[in-house]
Motif scaffolding. Structure first.
Motif, PDB file in Angstrom:
ATOM      1  N   THR A   1       1.279   9.776   1.708  1.00 35.72           N
ATOM      2  CA  THR A   1       1.772   8.186   1.096  1.00 35.72           C
ATOM      3  C   THR A   1       0.811   7.033   1.689  1.00 35.72           C
ATOM      4  OG1 THR A   1       3.553   8.849   0.052  1.00 35.72           O
ATOM      5  CG2 THR A   1       3.797   6.275   0.073  1.00 35.72           C
ATOM      6  N   GLY A   2       0.762   6.115   1.898  1.00 30.82           N
ATOM      7  CA  GLY A   2      -0.415   5.294   2.063  1.00 30.82           C
ATOM      8  C   GLY A   2       0.786   4.513   2.495  1.00 30.82           C
ATOM      9  N   PRO A   3       0.280   4.225   4.788  1.00 29.50           N
ATOM     10  CA  PRO A   3       1.207   3.552   4.676  1.00 29.50           C
ATOM     11  C   PRO A   3       1.342   2.053   4.219  1.00 29.50           C
ATOM     12  CG  PRO A   3      -1.030   3.216   5.105  1.00 29.50           C
ATOM     13  CD  PRO A   3      -1.167   3.487   4.179  1.00 29.50           C
TER      14      PRO A   3
ATOM     15  N   LEU B   1       0.447  -0.845  -0.355  1.00 33.88           N
ATOM     16  CA  LEU B   1      -0.207  -0.161   0.180  1.00 33.88           C
ATOM     17  C   LEU B   1       1.505   1.749  -0.294  1.00 33.88           C
ATOM     18  CD1 LEU B   1      -2.977   0.365  -0.062  1.00 33.88           C
ATOM     19  CD2 LEU B   1      -3.674   1.055   2.039  1.00 33.88           C
ATOM     20  N   ASP B   2       2.155   1.122   0.262  1.00 33.05           N
ATOM     21  CA  ASP B   2       3.137   2.390  -0.148  1.00 33.05           C
ATOM     22  C   ASP B   2       3.432   2.666  -1.120  1.00 33.05           C
ATOM     23  OD1 ASP B   2       4.763   0.325  -0.778  1.00 33.05           O
ATOM     24  OD2 ASP B   2       6.231   0.344   1.109  1.00 33.05           O
ATOM     25  N   LYS B   3       2.835   1.920  -2.247  1.00 31.13           N
ATOM     26  CA  LYS B   3       2.922   2.357  -3.520  1.00 31.13           C
ATOM     27  C   LYS B   3       1.544   3.952  -4.340  1.00 31.13           C
ATOM     28  CE  LYS B   3       6.404  -0.398  -5.015  1.00 31.13           C
ATOM     29  NZ  LYS B   3       6.910  -1.316  -3.369  1.00 31.13           N
TER      30      LYS B   3
ATOM     31  N   ASP C   1      -3.466   4.531  -7.308  1.00 28.01           N
ATOM     32  CA  ASP C   1      -2.312   2.941  -7.551  1.00 28.01           C
ATOM     33  C   ASP C   1      -2.125   3.896  -7.068  1.00 28.01           C
ATOM     34  OD1 ASP C   1      -2.792   4.201 -10.556  1.00 28.01           O
ATOM     35  OD2 ASP C   1      -3.972   2.819 -10.699  1.00 28.01           O
ATOM     36  N   GLN C   2      -0.514   3.103  -8.248  1.00 25.06           N
ATOM     37  CA  GLN C   2       0.846   3.486  -8.608  1.00 25.06           C
ATOM     38  C   GLN C   2       1.099   4.323  -9.393  1.00 25.06           C
ATOM     39  OE1 GLN C   2       3.577   0.751  -8.814  1.00 25.06           O
ATOM     40  NE2 GLN C   2       1.873  -0.953  -9.299  1.00 25.06           N
TER      41      GLN C   2
END
Length: 921
Positions: free
Chosen positions: A605-607, A574-576, A637-638
């Motif tokens: 940024t996501g965790p 999820l950090d992407k 999304d990324q």
């Protein structure tokens, strides 16, 4: 000033150009005889024997389906009219004299259904039977290079092979005719590579089956993996051959590759070429591919790259209203983007292989594909089927997106062909029978909730229904999906599912002045309309299938800015992802505006959460965040594409009230039939017989709001009507007798809107619960409201809508039969206020209770509906303020078969109490 190249430099440049030209000359060259797609066509001469515009030679664009050009006859499901319809084509072409000595093939990407080809009056080869497959003929000896050549093609809708007709032309889809995909020449050297078949594993293990033709002695086959930008990946590798060899195998372990998956669809190019004993290139081809491993693990799941996957898929017909099955890269790209926008990761080809463009786009944008041999509910015979399986697999084998072969559909499988797929597929992909328990899978079509429950408890097979949540009209798809998906995910061997279907199969009928024909209840099954108009279920699916899941229905009273999130990706941390929150102030009811104001926003940024894990997202809201009206949270999304936007009102209904103005004393009078309350220049008429409001007379107009309030679905009779002054206010109290409690109180105060307080009870099960009024439908022009929108909801389709202020003009759309979305009629969730726009004088109603639904009239029953499943019950009143609403069913299942959210409503012991403000000022 540019430097002048030296003589040696010029020689090097010229030699390099010469080598490039020589290399290019040894590549396969393509010469189109038709156009390349529906928007880029070439006119050929054409004659049809029956139907529209028959009996005379004229012109037709190729590629096309001839019905869509005004020829022949439209048929759906079976060729009931003009079954022996036959089209004849003629086209003159030249092959440059410079191509003398080349091997020449004529290639048809698809022609339905039976095709005979002649070149210069001579047969190019056996008649081709089967309408959805690529086929080709070697016409080297028939073509005159440097001179005119005549191509003659005879296409019959019905095949002389009855099994082909049963498989392809007795089917639940439009049955077109004609050359609907491109036709071209392939020009190759005498010794050439006919095709290759790849097995490229996720770990970089690469196997190549090469099929050379006319190999002399001393030929080597070489290969090189490259990035899409042309950079070599590892060293070239090769194998020597012997004269006349017809298949050769190459193997290589390629290091450092990135595997293909639908979340990161990494692709490579493979160059394969033939060299003679002197090292000269004889022929070269280039194939785009991806490294990935797909496998079924019995009693476990379906795995791609050693990761258990869940298909979030849809079934897709290749069709466009104005062109039938003749499509374009632009349309195919748009369809894949719509699927990705719904957070889908898979698509099933129903019920035939698609355009090559579509598969290329699935490779590049990332969708798992189930590729299907035609056979809707009947099968090809062995002889015809064997040829068509080969054509299917040979064309499509190198697409990494394809992870499963479908051998027909719903009984249309010839089990004698099950083993044929592996003859041409070195990957040995899984072969399934959609609808059947077969090969370790359960792909049951249209399971009801109880079937899924039993499968969860007792199922041993890997479970993924290849058709479910049938989307006829506005039923299915999003309706019931939340319950089904939650239950299905509990299956220990779950692998996802495929919704039926992507788009309504509507055809623009030239014989009916362009009317879109969806064949009653046979074809309006889509999440989007024929021209890809989005239904409400589009957004429900988008939320339910979002790879970022947020389980927070309401902001808690002590909200600390932390949002619970779950990573529902298969491969991606999820950090992407990137998140963005916004605090927004909404326009008021009286402003007439729909534009919101952003008070504050922030991206983050996501965790770091691995797939399948959960955690918290800390927003870091400002201290004054409660001064705003709505909190929005968007996940990207990324690739920075929106996954979904969640929204929460910061305040509750009841905090927004009509403006208080200076007002005059309130009074009352009576006529023979009515009690009349006079307040601020307006008169409210209440029936002495029923207690209902009859009309409101304002200084501008008479507003014909009447017939309420009544309890939806319950008959009461007037018990007592009292009216009296209470200080500066005037009160009308009404009590009723009937099967359950119902009391009403109207309060009129100087300078304020009229306030309605009510309480009611219902007994037992009910389709809906609330109070309703009547307002003439012919007078309504639109609605502006604060709540969730812009689409209507059903009890079993609540997800997908955003909280905000919305404007919607009146329409009388029937989902799947007309496509002016969003539909005006129906239920709308989480009402704060609504302004009913009309031809008399607009009025606004304010809700005070959370969870209030606004009912706007009753949607018309679809003309093509064969049952009541997709026609839920509605109250008799046409403007309602509801506490509970109806679910909707599917083509095959009544709502009560679809899970907990789809059952009828049951009231608890306490009566329902509510208040509304009515502002006619």
């Amino acid at each position: 000033m540019k430097a002048v190249p030296s003589r040696i430099g010029l020689v090097v440049i010229l030699l390099s150009l010469g080598m490039l030209n020589a290399l290019k000359a040894q590549e396969t060259q393509r010469q189109y005889l038709s156009g390349t797609d529906k928007d880029h066509t070439v006119n050929w001469e054409f004659f049809i024997n029956t139907g529209m515009k028959s009996g005379a030679w004229s012109k037709i664009p190729v590629p096309s389906n001839w019905e869509m050009q005004g020829f022949g006859t439209y048929n759906y499901f079976r060729d009931t009219q003009n079954p022996d319809e036959t089209g004849q084509y003629k086209h003159q072409f030249k092959v440059p004299a410079s191509q003398a000595g080349k091997t020449i093939f004529i290639v048809f990407e698809a022609s339905m259904t039976e095709t005979e080809v002649k070149i210069n009056g001579k047969s190019a080869g056996p008649v081709h039977q089967g309408g959805f497959y690529r086929f080709k003929y070697d016409i080297t000896d028939l073509v005159n290079t440097g001179a005119d050549n005549l191509l003659e093609v005879t296409v019959k809708k019905r095949s002389s092979n009855e099994s082909v007709n049963q498989a392809e032309r007795k089917a639940d889809f439009w049955l077109f005719g004609g050359i609907f995909r491109p036709v071209y020449l392939e020009l190759l050297p005498r010794t050439y590579i006919d095709r290759i078949a790849l097995d490229a594993k996720a770990d970089g293990a690469l196997r190549i089956d090469v099929y050379p033709v006319n190999l002399p002695a001393g030929i080597s086959i070489k290969a090189q993996v490259q990035t899409l930008k042309g950079q070599p990946v590892g060293l070239p590798f090769s194998v020597k051959t012997s004269a006349g060899q017809i298949i050769a195998g190459l193997q290589r372990q390629v290091k450092g590759v990135q595997p293909w998956n639908p979340e990161t669809p990494d692709l490579y190019n493979l160059l394969v070429w033939l060299t003679d004993a002197q090292g000269r290139v004889v022929h070269r081809i280039k194939q785009r591919f991806g490294f990935r491993t797909a496998e079924l693990r019995p009693h476990d799941g379906f795995y791609v790259n050693n990761r258990k996957v869940v298909f979030k898929g849809v079934c897709r017909h290749s069709e466009w209203p104005e062109s039938g099955r003749a499509l374009s890269k632009t349309l195919n790209l748009a369809d894949v983007k719509l699927m990705k926008d719904m957070n889908m990761n898979a698509v099933r080809m129903s019920h035939y292989p698609p355009d090559q463009d579509f598969l290329d786009i699935c490779d590049s944008l990332g969708l798992f594909v189930l590729d299907e041999l035609t056979g809707w509910q009947a099968k090809y015979d062995v002889e015809a089927g064997r040829k068509l399986v080969k054509e299917l697999v040979v064309r499509d084998v190198n697409h990494p997106a394809i992870v499963i072969w479908d051998n027909g559909n719903e009984g249309g499988w010839n089990t004698a062909l099950d083993g044929d797929y592996q003859l041409y597929d070195p990957q040995k992909r899984l072969v399934i029978h959609p609808w059947e328990k077969f090969n370790g899978t359960d792909t049951k079509h249209y399971p009801d909730y109880n079937y899924v429950m039993n499968s969860v408890l007792y199922g041993k097979e890997v479970f993924f229904p290849t058709e479910f949540m049938h989307g006829l009209h506005d039923g299915g798809h999003g309706a019931g999906l939340d319950d089904f998906w939650s239950l299905m995910r509990r299956h220990p061997h779950f692998a996802g599912g495929f919704l039926w279907s992507f788009a309504d199969e509507g055809v623009s009928r030239l014989d009916q002045n362009g009317k879109i024909d969806v064949q009653g209840n046979l074809a309006p099954d889509g999440i989007v309309g024929p021209h890809r108009e989005k239904e409400g279920s589009f957004f429900t699916i988008k939320e339910i299938w979002s790879p970022v899941q947020v389980d927070l229905k309401l902001l808690p009273v002590n909200f600390d800015g932390k949002i619970p999130v779950t990573n529902d990706y298969l491969y991606t941390n999820l950090d992407k992802c990137v998140f963005e929150w916004k605090l927004v102030s909404l326009p008021s009811a009286g402003s007439g505006a729909t534009t919101e104001t952003t008070d504050a926003s922030k991206k983050m940024t996501g965790p770091s959460l691995a797939p399948g894990s959960a955690g918290m997202l800390s927003l870091g809201l400002p201290a004054n965040w409660k001064n705003s009206d709505v909190l929005y949270l968007t996940a990207f999304d990324q690739y920075r594409q929106e996954l979904f936007t969640w929204s929460w009102p910061i305040h509750m209904p009841g905090m927004i009230k009509p403006v208080v103005k200076a007002g005059a004393k309130v009074g009352a009078s009576e006529t023979d039939s009515c009690v009349v309350i006079a307040a601020d220049g307006m008169s409210y008429y209440f029936s002495k017989r029923t207690g209902n409001l009859q009309q409101v007379v304002t200084p501008k107009a008479t507003v014909a709001l009447s017939g309420g309030p009544v309890v939806a679905g319950v008959k009461h009779t007037l018990n007592k009507l009292n009216h009296f002054a209470s200080g500066d206010t005037y009160v009308v109290e009404i009590s009723y007798t009937g099967p359950s409690l119902f009391n009403v109180k109207w309060t009129f105060s100087p300078g304020q809107a009229a306030k309605l307080d009510y309480q009611y009870a219902i007994r037992g099960e009910a389709d809906f619960a609330g109070i309703t009024f009547n307002y003439p439908e012919e007078l309504v022009t639109g609605v502006r409201w604060e709540g969730r929108g812009p689409y209507r909801v059903w009890k079993n389709r609540m997800k997908g809508q955003q909280f905000g202020v919305w404007q919607k003009n009146y329409n009388n759309v029937i989902t799947g039969e007309s496509w002016e979305y969003p539909e005006f009629k129906g239920y709308h969730a989480d009402l704060f206020w609504a302004t009913i726009q009309n031809k008399q004088s607009p009025f606004t109603v304010y809700a005070t209770e959370p969870g209030t639904f606004l009912q706007l009239y009753k949607p018309l029953k679809a003309a093509g509906a064969a049952n009541e499943n997709t026609n839920p019950l509605f109250p008799e009143g046409n403007i309602g303020f509801m506490d509970a609403i109806s679910p909707i069913g599917t083509k095959f299942q009544a709502a009560e078969k679809m899970g907990p959210q789809s059952v009828k409503n049951v009231q608890l012991n306490a009566p329902v109490k509510g208040s509304l403000w009515f502002d006619f000022r």
